[in-house]
Scaffold this motif. Structure first.
Motif, PDB file in Angstrom:
ATOM      1  N   LYS A  59      37.922  13.518  66.789  1.00 52.84           N
ATOM      2  CA  LYS A  59      38.167  14.622  68.534  1.00 52.84           C
ATOM      3  C   LYS A  59      38.215  15.892  68.596  1.00 52.84           C
ATOM      4  O   LYS A  59      37.530  16.380  69.228  1.00 52.84           O
ATOM      5  N   ALA A  60      38.756  16.468  67.744  1.00 54.48           N
ATOM      6  CA  ALA A  60      38.411  18.140  67.397  1.00 54.48           C
ATOM      7  C   ALA A  60      37.446  18.485  67.479  1.00 54.48           C
ATOM      8  O   ALA A  60      36.973  19.320  68.956  1.00 54.48           O
ATOM      9  N   ARG A  61      36.366  17.989  66.376  1.00 49.82           N
ATOM     10  CA  ARG A  61      35.274  18.530  66.710  1.00 49.82           C
ATOM     11  C   ARG A  61      34.348  18.390  67.810  1.00 49.82           C
ATOM     12  O   ARG A  61      33.371  19.250  68.836  1.00 49.82           O
ATOM     13  N   ASP A  62      34.228  16.513  68.354  1.00 49.23           N
ATOM     14  CA  ASP A  62      34.056  16.786  69.927  1.00 49.23           C
ATOM     15  C   ASP A  62      34.266  17.241  70.647  1.00 49.23           C
ATOM     16  O   ASP A  62      33.963  18.097  71.794  1.00 49.23           O
ATOM     17  N   ARG A  63      35.692  17.662  71.617  1.00 52.58           N
ATOM     18  CA  ARG A  63      36.067  18.522  72.019  1.00 52.58           C
ATOM     19  C   ARG A  63      35.416  20.271  72.073  1.00 52.58           C
ATOM     20  O   ARG A  63      34.872  20.575  72.850  1.00 52.58           O
ATOM     21  N   LEU A  64      35.465  20.871  70.597  1.00 51.56           N
ATOM     22  CA  LEU A  64      35.138  21.997  70.209  1.00 51.56           C
ATOM     23  C   LEU A  64      33.635  21.836  70.613  1.00 51.56           C
ATOM     24  O   LEU A  64      33.009  22.512  71.483  1.00 51.56           O
ATOM     25  N   SER A  65      32.787  20.805  70.323  1.00 51.28           N
ATOM     26  CA  SER A  65      31.060  21.100  70.153  1.00 51.28           C
ATOM     27  C   SER A  65      30.793  21.593  71.748  1.00 51.28           C
ATOM     28  O   SER A  65      29.744  21.753  72.109  1.00 51.28           O
ATOM     29  N   ALA A  66      31.442  20.166  73.231  1.00 50.60           N
ATOM     30  CA  ALA A  66      31.221  20.670  74.493  1.00 50.60           C
ATOM     31  C   ALA A  66      32.092  21.814  74.550  1.00 50.60           C
ATOM     32  O   ALA A  66      30.722  22.724  75.627  1.00 50.60           O
ATOM     33  N   ALA A  67      32.757  22.191  74.067  1.00 50.30           N
ATOM     34  CA  ALA A  67      32.970  23.512  74.567  1.00 50.30           C
ATOM     35  C   ALA A  67      32.114  24.732  74.013  1.00 50.30           C
ATOM     36  O   ALA A  67      31.625  25.406  74.968  1.00 50.30           O
ATOM     37  N   ILE A  68      31.908  24.117  72.760  1.00 53.05           N
ATOM     38  CA  ILE A  68      30.671  25.629  72.712  1.00 53.05           C
ATOM     39  C   ILE A  68      29.450  25.314  72.925  1.00 53.05           C
ATOM     40  O   ILE A  68      28.995  26.381  74.136  1.00 53.05           O
ATOM     41  N   ALA A 141      31.015  27.419  64.222  1.00 50.09           N
ATOM     42  CA  ALA A 141      30.382  26.994  65.438  1.00 50.09           C
ATOM     43  C   ALA A 141      28.911  25.643  65.177  1.00 50.09           C
ATOM     44  O   ALA A 141      29.046  24.571  66.020  1.00 50.09           O
ATOM     45  N   ALA A 142      28.557  26.263  64.450  1.00 51.17           N
ATOM     46  CA  ALA A 142      27.166  25.586  63.877  1.00 51.17           C
ATOM     47  C   ALA A 142      27.190  24.816  63.371  1.00 51.17           C
ATOM     48  O   ALA A 142      26.895  23.468  63.839  1.00 51.17           O
ATOM     49  N   SER A 143      28.533  24.478  62.832  1.00 52.41           N
ATOM     50  CA  SER A 143      29.068  23.231  62.000  1.00 52.41           C
ATOM     51  C   SER A 143      29.275  22.187  62.231  1.00 52.41           C
ATOM     52  O   SER A 143      29.121  21.082  62.213  1.00 52.41           O
ATOM     53  N   ILE A 144      30.205  22.194  63.239  1.00 54.50           N
ATOM     54  CA  ILE A 144      30.457  21.331  64.795  1.00 54.50           C
ATOM     55  C   ILE A 144      29.487  20.815  65.357  1.00 54.50           C
ATOM     56  O   ILE A 144      29.778  19.810  65.255  1.00 54.50           O
ATOM     57  N   VAL A 145      28.589  22.048  66.179  1.00 56.42           N
ATOM     58  CA  VAL A 145      27.314  20.888  66.719  1.00 56.42           C
ATOM     59  C   VAL A 145      26.580  20.409  65.936  1.00 56.42           C
ATOM     60  O   VAL A 145      25.830  19.417  66.370  1.00 56.42           O
ATOM     61  N   ALA A 146      26.069  21.185  64.541  1.00 53.95           N
ATOM     62  CA  ALA A 146      25.188  19.804  63.975  1.00 53.95           C
ATOM     63  C   ALA A 146      25.918  18.278  63.503  1.00 53.95           C
ATOM     64  O   ALA A 146      25.260  17.393  63.614  1.00 53.95           O
ATOM     65  N   LYS A 147      27.182  18.948  63.016  1.00 53.87           N
ATOM     66  CA  LYS A 147      28.562  17.566  62.595  1.00 53.87           C
ATOM     67  C   LYS A 147      28.267  16.587  63.793  1.00 53.87           C
ATOM     68  O   LYS A 147      27.691  15.529  63.699  1.00 53.87           O
ATOM     69  N   THR A 148      28.195  16.925  65.132  1.00 55.94           N
ATOM     70  CA  THR A 148      29.026  15.916  66.021  1.00 55.94           C
ATOM     71  C   THR A 148      27.389  15.007  66.502  1.00 55.94           C
ATOM     72  O   THR A 148      26.961  13.793  66.628  1.00 55.94           O
ATOM     73  N   TRP A 149      26.271  16.169  66.661  1.00 53.35           N
ATOM     74  CA  TRP A 149      24.970  15.089  67.027  1.00 53.35           C
ATOM     75  C   TRP A 149      24.029  14.690  65.223  1.00 53.35           C
ATOM     76  O   TRP A 149      23.263  13.703  66.242  1.00 53.35           O
TER      77      TRP A 149
END
Length: 209
Positions: A59-68, A141-149
């Protein structure tokens, strides 16, 4: 231990230089591509709570990925399974990071790269940072975006190849995934150069001979 900060970025930001964080996800799975993200953060709009994606809930990753994505420049780079099998997972990870950096809307002046290796022939100087996703906000930030994608991709692939549990194991070698591999065989998305997949395929070929 505290999370990542901007100490690796501030010198560049102070001089007006764009800094990109680079990280990849998916080196360990038996199936699916390796995915990298490149992120150029705006120093005035850094989302709160950035951290190594492995330390965050989904949930936190998805929220942060959208924010990034809302306040930063973001690009994805992918190295496919055939490339992983051909050049090995380390080289494929570096290739994915190179592709991510090259796909950014603006070329950064410097890159901060997670790990001990820098992708060859990057268009800018780069600093490798071991465990960088826990040390630099840009890499986090890159790790969050890559993981959610990549997670979203594996959930999509799971719809086309049911039975392997990719929607929950994301292609990693869980017991149920290994069991499905033995019972159902390999898909085009399985990494044949990885030992568990190779061994199961080899055993299958031996039995059918």
């Amino acid at each position: 231990m505290s999370g990542p900060d901007d100490s690796f970025e501030t010198e560049h930001w102070g001089a007006g230089r764009l800094v990109a964080g680079l990280d990849e996800v998916g080196r360990g799975p038996l199936a699916g591509p390796v995915v990298a993200a490149a992120v150029i953060l705006d120093p005035a709009r850094i989302p709160a709570g950035l951290n190594d994606s492995k330390k965050l809930s989904e949930k936190a990753r998805d929220r942060l990925s959208a924010a990034i994505r809302d306040c930063a420049e973001v690009a994805i780079g992918v190295a496919e399974v055939a490339e992983i099998d051909e050049i090995n997972i380390l080289q494929a990870s570096l290739l994915a990071m190179h592709r991510a950096l090259s796909a950014l809307p603006r070329a950064p002046h410097h890159a901060l790269v997670d790990g001990r290796f820098v992708p060859p022939q990057l268009a800018c100087p780069a600093t490798p940072l071991i465990k960088g996703d826990g040390r630099s906000v840009s890499i986090a930030a890159a790790s969050i975006v890559a993981k959610t994608w990549r997670d979203a991709l594996m959930r999509d692939l799971a719809q086309h190849h049911p039975g392997y549990g990719w929607e929950t194991n994301m292609g990693y070698g869980s017991k149920s995934h290994i069991s499905a591999l033995r019972n159902l065989g390999a898909t085009p998305h399985h990494r044949r150069s990885f030992k568990p997949v190779h061994n199961i395929l080899w055993q299958g070929n031996s039995t059918s001979d």
